[in-house]
Design a protein around this motif. Structure first.
Motif, PDB file in Angstrom:
ATOM      1  N   SER A  68     -19.720 -24.584 -20.541  1.00  0.00           N
ATOM      2  CA  SER A  68     -18.896 -23.377 -20.401  1.00  0.00           C
ATOM      3  C   SER A  68     -18.517 -23.158 -18.948  1.00  0.00           C
ATOM      4  O   SER A  68     -19.132 -23.735 -18.027  1.00  0.00           O
ATOM      5  CB  SER A  68     -19.656 -22.146 -20.910  1.00  0.00           C
ATOM      6  N   GLY A  69     -17.531 -22.316 -18.750  1.00  0.00           N
ATOM      7  CA  GLY A  69     -17.123 -21.937 -17.404  1.00  0.00           C
ATOM      8  C   GLY A  69     -18.233 -21.179 -16.690  1.00  0.00           C
ATOM      9  O   GLY A  69     -18.428 -21.328 -15.482  1.00  0.00           O
ATOM     10  N   THR A  70     -18.948 -20.354 -17.441  1.00  0.00           N
ATOM     11  CA  THR A  70     -20.052 -19.586 -16.868  1.00  0.00           C
ATOM     12  C   THR A  70     -21.094 -20.511 -16.250  1.00  0.00           C
ATOM     13  O   THR A  70     -21.575 -20.289 -15.140  1.00  0.00           O
ATOM     14  CB  THR A  70     -20.711 -18.715 -17.959  1.00  0.00           C
ATOM     15  N   GLU A  71     -21.445 -21.563 -16.984  1.00  0.00           N
ATOM     16  CA  GLU A  71     -22.406 -22.529 -16.448  1.00  0.00           C
ATOM     17  C   GLU A  71     -21.863 -23.186 -15.188  1.00  0.00           C
ATOM     18  O   GLU A  71     -22.606 -23.448 -14.240  1.00  0.00           O
ATOM     19  CB  GLU A  71     -22.623 -23.650 -17.468  1.00  0.00           C
ATOM     20  N   ALA A  72     -20.578 -23.489 -15.198  1.00  0.00           N
ATOM     21  CA  ALA A  72     -19.970 -24.184 -14.063  1.00  0.00           C
ATOM     22  C   ALA A  72     -20.052 -23.328 -12.795  1.00  0.00           C
ATOM     23  O   ALA A  72     -20.460 -23.806 -11.734  1.00  0.00           O
ATOM     24  CB  ALA A  72     -18.518 -24.538 -14.374  1.00  0.00           C
ATOM     25  N   THR A  73     -19.694 -22.050 -12.909  1.00  0.00           N
ATOM     26  CA  THR A  73     -19.702 -21.192 -11.710  1.00  0.00           C
ATOM     27  C   THR A  73     -21.134 -20.896 -11.278  1.00  0.00           C
ATOM     28  O   THR A  73     -21.425 -20.826 -10.091  1.00  0.00           O
ATOM     29  CB  THR A  73     -18.960 -19.868 -11.975  1.00  0.00           C
ATOM     30  N   MET A  74     -22.022 -20.733 -12.241  1.00  0.00           N
ATOM     31  CA  MET A  74     -23.433 -20.493 -11.926  1.00  0.00           C
ATOM     32  C   MET A  74     -23.996 -21.682 -11.130  1.00  0.00           C
ATOM     33  O   MET A  74     -24.687 -21.507 -10.127  1.00  0.00           O
ATOM     34  CB  MET A  74     -24.200 -20.308 -13.239  1.00  0.00           C
ATOM     35  N   CYS A 111     -11.960 -10.334  -9.807  1.00  0.00           N
ATOM     36  CA  CYS A 111     -12.064 -11.738 -10.216  1.00  0.00           C
ATOM     37  C   CYS A 111     -13.265 -11.880 -11.142  1.00  0.00           C
ATOM     38  O   CYS A 111     -14.307 -11.271 -10.914  1.00  0.00           O
ATOM     39  CB  CYS A 111     -12.246 -12.655  -9.006  1.00  0.00           C
ATOM     40  N   TYR A 112     -13.105 -12.668 -12.178  1.00  0.00           N
ATOM     41  CA  TYR A 112     -14.185 -12.902 -13.140  1.00  0.00           C
ATOM     42  C   TYR A 112     -14.595 -14.363 -13.047  1.00  0.00           C
ATOM     43  O   TYR A 112     -13.751 -15.254 -13.051  1.00  0.00           O
ATOM     44  CB  TYR A 112     -13.695 -12.587 -14.560  1.00  0.00           C
ATOM     45  N   HIS A 113     -15.898 -14.570 -12.936  1.00  0.00           N
ATOM     46  CA  HIS A 113     -16.390 -15.945 -12.825  1.00  0.00           C
ATOM     47  C   HIS A 113     -17.458 -16.226 -13.874  1.00  0.00           C
ATOM     48  O   HIS A 113     -18.422 -16.941 -13.614  1.00  0.00           O
ATOM     49  CB  HIS A 113     -16.945 -16.178 -11.421  1.00  0.00           C
ATOM     50  N   GLY A 114     -17.313 -15.649 -15.065  1.00  0.00           N
ATOM     51  CA  GLY A 114     -18.343 -15.822 -16.084  1.00  0.00           C
ATOM     52  C   GLY A 114     -19.403 -14.763 -15.932  1.00  0.00           C
ATOM     53  O   GLY A 114     -19.300 -13.873 -15.077  1.00  0.00           O
ATOM     54  N   HIS A 115     -20.455 -14.865 -16.761  1.00  0.00           N
ATOM     55  CA  HIS A 115     -21.387 -13.735 -16.836  1.00  0.00           C
ATOM     56  C   HIS A 115     -22.768 -14.014 -16.264  1.00  0.00           C
ATOM     57  O   HIS A 115     -23.776 -13.455 -16.697  1.00  0.00           O
ATOM     58  CB  HIS A 115     -21.457 -13.207 -18.273  1.00  0.00           C
ATOM     59  N   VAL A 162     -13.567 -17.801  -5.533  1.00  0.00           N
ATOM     60  CA  VAL A 162     -12.327 -17.055  -5.777  1.00  0.00           C
ATOM     61  C   VAL A 162     -11.508 -17.751  -6.858  1.00  0.00           C
ATOM     62  O   VAL A 162     -11.536 -18.976  -6.993  1.00  0.00           O
ATOM     63  CB  VAL A 162     -11.512 -16.922  -4.455  1.00  0.00           C
ATOM     64  N   GLU A 163     -10.815 -16.946  -7.648  1.00  0.00           N
ATOM     65  CA  GLU A 163      -9.797 -17.496  -8.540  1.00  0.00           C
ATOM     66  C   GLU A 163      -8.552 -17.672  -7.668  1.00  0.00           C
ATOM     67  O   GLU A 163      -8.020 -16.680  -7.164  1.00  0.00           O
ATOM     68  CB  GLU A 163      -9.470 -16.521  -9.667  1.00  0.00           C
ATOM     69  N   PRO A 164      -8.062 -18.900  -7.474  1.00  0.00           N
ATOM     70  CA  PRO A 164      -6.925 -19.100  -6.570  1.00  0.00           C
ATOM     71  C   PRO A 164      -5.687 -18.333  -7.028  1.00  0.00           C
ATOM     72  O   PRO A 164      -4.885 -17.897  -6.206  1.00  0.00           O
ATOM     73  CB  PRO A 164      -6.694 -20.605  -6.599  1.00  0.00           C
ATOM     74  N   GLY A 176      -6.604 -14.302 -12.664  1.00  0.00           N
ATOM     75  CA  GLY A 176      -6.120 -14.170 -14.038  1.00  0.00           C
ATOM     76  C   GLY A 176      -7.005 -13.319 -14.916  1.00  0.00           C
ATOM     77  O   GLY A 176      -6.838 -13.287 -16.132  1.00  0.00           O
ATOM     78  N   ASN A 177      -7.934 -12.616 -14.295  1.00  0.00           N
ATOM     79  CA  ASN A 177      -8.828 -11.766 -15.089  1.00  0.00           C
ATOM     80  C   ASN A 177      -8.705 -10.294 -14.719  1.00  0.00           C
ATOM     81  O   ASN A 177      -9.522  -9.468 -15.115  1.00  0.00           O
ATOM     82  CB  ASN A 177     -10.270 -12.243 -14.926  1.00  0.00           C
ATOM     83  N   MET A 178      -7.693  -9.959 -13.923  1.00  0.00           N
ATOM     84  CA  MET A 178      -7.312  -8.559 -13.710  1.00  0.00           C
ATOM     85  C   MET A 178      -5.805  -8.503 -13.948  1.00  0.00           C
ATOM     86  O   MET A 178      -5.043  -8.125 -13.072  1.00  0.00           O
ATOM     87  CB  MET A 178      -7.699  -8.066 -12.304  1.00  0.00           C
ATOM     88  N   GLY A 202     -13.055 -25.390 -16.827  1.00  0.00           N
ATOM     89  CA  GLY A 202     -13.495 -25.034 -18.185  1.00  0.00           C
ATOM     90  C   GLY A 202     -12.249 -24.977 -19.043  1.00  0.00           C
ATOM     91  O   GLY A 202     -11.275 -25.664 -18.765  1.00  0.00           O
ATOM     92  N   LYS A 203     -12.256 -24.143 -20.054  1.00  0.00           N
ATOM     93  CA  LYS A 203     -11.072 -23.898 -20.873  1.00  0.00           C
ATOM     94  C   LYS A 203     -10.296 -25.182 -21.201  1.00  0.00           C
ATOM     95  O   LYS A 203     -10.704 -25.912 -22.096  1.00  0.00           O
ATOM     96  CB  LYS A 203     -10.220 -22.803 -20.225  1.00  0.00           C
ATOM     97  N   VAL A 204      -9.209 -25.511 -20.482  1.00  0.00           N
ATOM     98  CA  VAL A 204      -8.361 -26.649 -20.869  1.00  0.00           C
ATOM     99  C   VAL A 204      -9.143 -27.970 -20.962  1.00  0.00           C
ATOM    100  O   VAL A 204      -8.882 -28.775 -21.858  1.00  0.00           O
ATOM    101  CB  VAL A 204      -7.155 -26.811 -19.910  1.00  0.00           C
TER     102      VAL A 204
END
Ligand SMILES: *Cc1c(COP(=O)(O)O)cnc(C)c1O
Length: 426
Positions: free
Chosen positions: A115-121, A142-146, A204-206, A209-211, A265-267
């Motif tokens: 998951s993306g959460t694991e990646a950012t963690m 900015c959201y980077h997972g939970h 940072v989200e370059p 996309g989460n706000m 993640g995602k794509v």
């Protein structure tokens, strides 16, 4: 009118908190019962009542090639018939890692997760392990997972529900996260001048996309790059959403910024669970078992998920794919702006690659504060009017929208027809 969505929603809530397995799906922000989905194909999804929608949610980003693309489904079926999971290395993992490194040149080594959460963690743990420092800088909205240290003034669902900082995160943990304003260059410089020697990394989200969708001001990401280099901090571009979507090589390719680490993640999972962290070889070699920074996963590099990701990247890489999807997205937002003007509604919109933002505000926001000025009630009325007309947007004013390669002129035309009516009702 069938009651099936409502019935399923009530049944779900008896066993699943709020009836959903990820908070924004519950429609709390926009009100009403969410349609329960049954199947999807191309640009469309069908709910449990058999209603068809043009889908701009794209499973929150992964479905860039369109739903149930035959090449992806075939790859998944072939992989599943061979094995669901080994917990041992496979050749397809190498292929996905090679594809990622080829498409995103700043990535020299990559570790796959689910998951993306694991990646950012993992990325922030690597930044801390590599530098021996504790502070992480992130940006409000900015959201980077939970993961704990990143759920401070976060975007997306956290923002939708007005509690961007989660309960359950110890103040001692949150204290290691400095939260700055996206696009505020002076604040970044001041923070580094004061505490540069303590900062392990900046995430940072370059393209935020989460706000909703907020583009970086010229010079903002460049300043982050320069400050990190000067002070020996790790620059992490979180491209979980923007990777292979803002451009083939991600936002970093489009905007010309070379990060130290990138999260994906995602794509890269094409609709199945895959996340990845990659980047500079010297940093990535701090990861276990080469180095002291621990990371692991029972299902990491899962053969079925990797097959879906590889098949999706192959489609995304095809000549013309990015240009076509980008021009479809542009025609959508230009059409929306034109319809809003006809209806005399204060509205703006913008896109980058196949991501778009719609704002009930005169101009696209450039900061978190400006995102907050958008007319949320008006968005909610617009959202429901669109949903009733068979157009599925993300159920929150704080989410970006996604176009897939399966969206064509016919879908855009139908969407704009719906919008012409929806703007008058909003
Ligand atoms: C979705 C997202 C994440 C989290 O990914 P999950 O797979 O939902 O854990 C992290 N960062 C960004 C920028 C995202 O958009």
């Amino acid at each position: 009118m069938s009651q099936r969505n409502q019935d399923l929603f009530e049944r779900a809530q008896l066993r699943i908190p709020a009836g959903v397995n990820s908070p924004v799906r519950a429609f709390r922000a926009v009100g009403g019962a969410p349609p329960f989905m049954e199947r999807a194909s191309g640009a469309h999804v069908w709910d449990a009542e058999g209603r068809r929608y043009i889908d701009y949610l794209g499973s929150w980003g992964p479905m860039v090639a369109g739903h149930t693309h035959p090449a992806v489904v075939e790859a998944v079926q072939a992989a599943a018939a061979k094995a669901l999971s080994f917990g041992a290395p496979t050749e397809t993992e190498i292929e996905l890692a090679e594809a990622i490194c080829r498409l995103v040149p700043s990535i020299e080594r990559v570790r796959l997760g689910s998951s993306g959460t694991e990646a950012t963690m993992t990325a922030i743990r690597l930044a801390r392990g590599f530098t021996g420092r504790s502070l992480i800088v992130k940006f409000e909205g900015c959201y980077h997972g939970h993961a704990d240290s990143l759920l401070v003034k976060a975007g997306s669902g956290a923002l939708t529900f007005g509690n961007p900082s989660s309960a359950g995160v110890p103040p001692e943990t949150a204290a290691h996260t400095l939260v700055l304003d996206f696009n505020d260059l002076a604040q970044v410089e001041k923070t580094f001048a004061a505490r540069g020697a303590e900062i392990a990394g900046v995430i940072v989200e370059p393209v935020a996309g989460n706000m909703n969708l907020v583009l970086p001001k010229p010079g903002f990401l460049e300043a982050l790059r320069a400050q990190c280099s000067t002070h020996g901090a790790v620059l992490i571009l979180d491209e979980v959403m923007t990777g292979f979507r803002v451009a083939l090589g991600g936002a970093q390719a489009r905007l010309g910024i070379r990060p130290d680490l990138t999260t994906l993640g995602k794509v890269i999972g094409g609709g199945l669970p895959v996340g990845a962290v990659g980047g500079r070889r010297d940093i990535m070699e701090k990861i276990a078992p080469l180095g002291p920074v621990y990371q692991a996963g029972t299902l990491s590099g899962n053969p079925v998920a990797v097959a879906a990701g590889l098949a999706t990247l192959k489609l995304v890489e095809a000549p013309g794919f990015q240009d076509r999807i980008e021009s479809t997205t542009r025609s959508l937002i230009q059409g929306l702006v034109a319809e809003a003007r006809k209806a005399n509604v204060t509205f703006s919109a913008q896109s980058i690659g196949s991501m778009f933002g719609v704002y009930f505000r005169a101009t696209p926001p450039t900061s978190f504060a400006e995102v907050m000025e958008c007319d949320k009630d008006r968005f909610n009325r617009f959202f429901h009017a669109m949903l009733e007309r068979g157009v599925y947007l993300a159920p929150s004013a704080y989410e970006a929208g996604f176009v897939s390669a399966a969206h064509g002129a016919a879908e855009i035309e139908d969407t704009l027809k719906a919008a012409a009516e929806a703007f008058r009702l909003a």
